[in-house]
Scaffold this motif. Sequence first.
Motif: not given
Length: 364
Positions: A303, A307, A312, A332
């Motif tokens: 993650t 990002r 998004q 995110l």
Amino acid sequence: MPRRTATMLASTLMLIALLCAGVFLPVPYAEMSPGPTVDTLGDHDGEPVLHIEGRKTYPTDGHLNMTTVRVTSADYRMNLVEAVYGWLAHDNKVVPHETLYPDGKTEEESTQENAEEFSQSQESAKVAALKALDVPVKSWVIVATVVKGSPAEGKLHAGDVIKSVDGSAVRKPADVAELVTKHKPGDDVAFTIVPAKEQAAAEKENRTPTRTEKVTITTTTSDDAGDKRAIVGIAAGTDHTFPFSIDIKLADVGGPSAGLMFALGIYDKLTPGSLTGGAFVAGTGTIDDTGKVGPIGGIEMKTVGARAKGAQYFLTPADNCAAAAEDTPEGLTLIKVNTIDDALGAMKDLGSGDTADLPKCTTS
């Protein structure tokens, strides 16, 4: 110099030396950090990640990025300073060395295993995408691997198609183990197969294989502790024939976790319009032939990497949701998915701009 002063100085220097030695001694840990993220809809090293021939494809926009994790090599040994720094760093994760390399696995063994898993994930991604499009895919059960020194060595070979065991038709890989373990160790098991060379020739000539062989193998006892099952020493898998060519090109990546994003990329290229609605979507997750999405390791690293690249939205396997939601990068949105259909439904909502009902990850 007075003796007392010399003794204290010597003791201090020895203490400093011991502390330095302790700090820089290797510790049994390894480190994970965010790795590269690649758009499955785009190019990598000058070539399309997804290359499809023999079927009409459509323009795409937005992003469907697969994500990766960097790990320290099997041979590298962190020292205490590096381990402490890694524990304190927000974007890195320090884990026991055996977590990444269990049972003393070497770098070469780990790389080979990751390559095999990556290859299998590509096949499953193709199958899942085409099934979602109602495109027929021919499948059959094969000998995936043969254990060295096992009863099957020299009798069965990787790529052989398993038609039946003891006369019972084989329709899925699990059928093979189920039929073999009905026996006791020392019993004979009869396999009816299409040899790998015959299968390859038939595929090349676009015909049905005509030659089968019957192979009899004497079972032995499983090596697993406390396990007295009969085995022959093979792992069964699935092979497929696709109605057109789908080639996935992505070097220096291993493991099964890109399966979901490959499947979505294939689906997007084979359907009119934009699947993402122009949004920057990243994600991760294994996928099987039925389209079921499975959990992966290093979700927190992925993650962060997504990002940082500009994502998004992040498609997150349901079983990883709680861990990912504990420290979601700002900006995110984590979308929970159990299947490829869940992911396609979320993409439809994104494309229409209706994001209020997206199935978002929570910590509970």
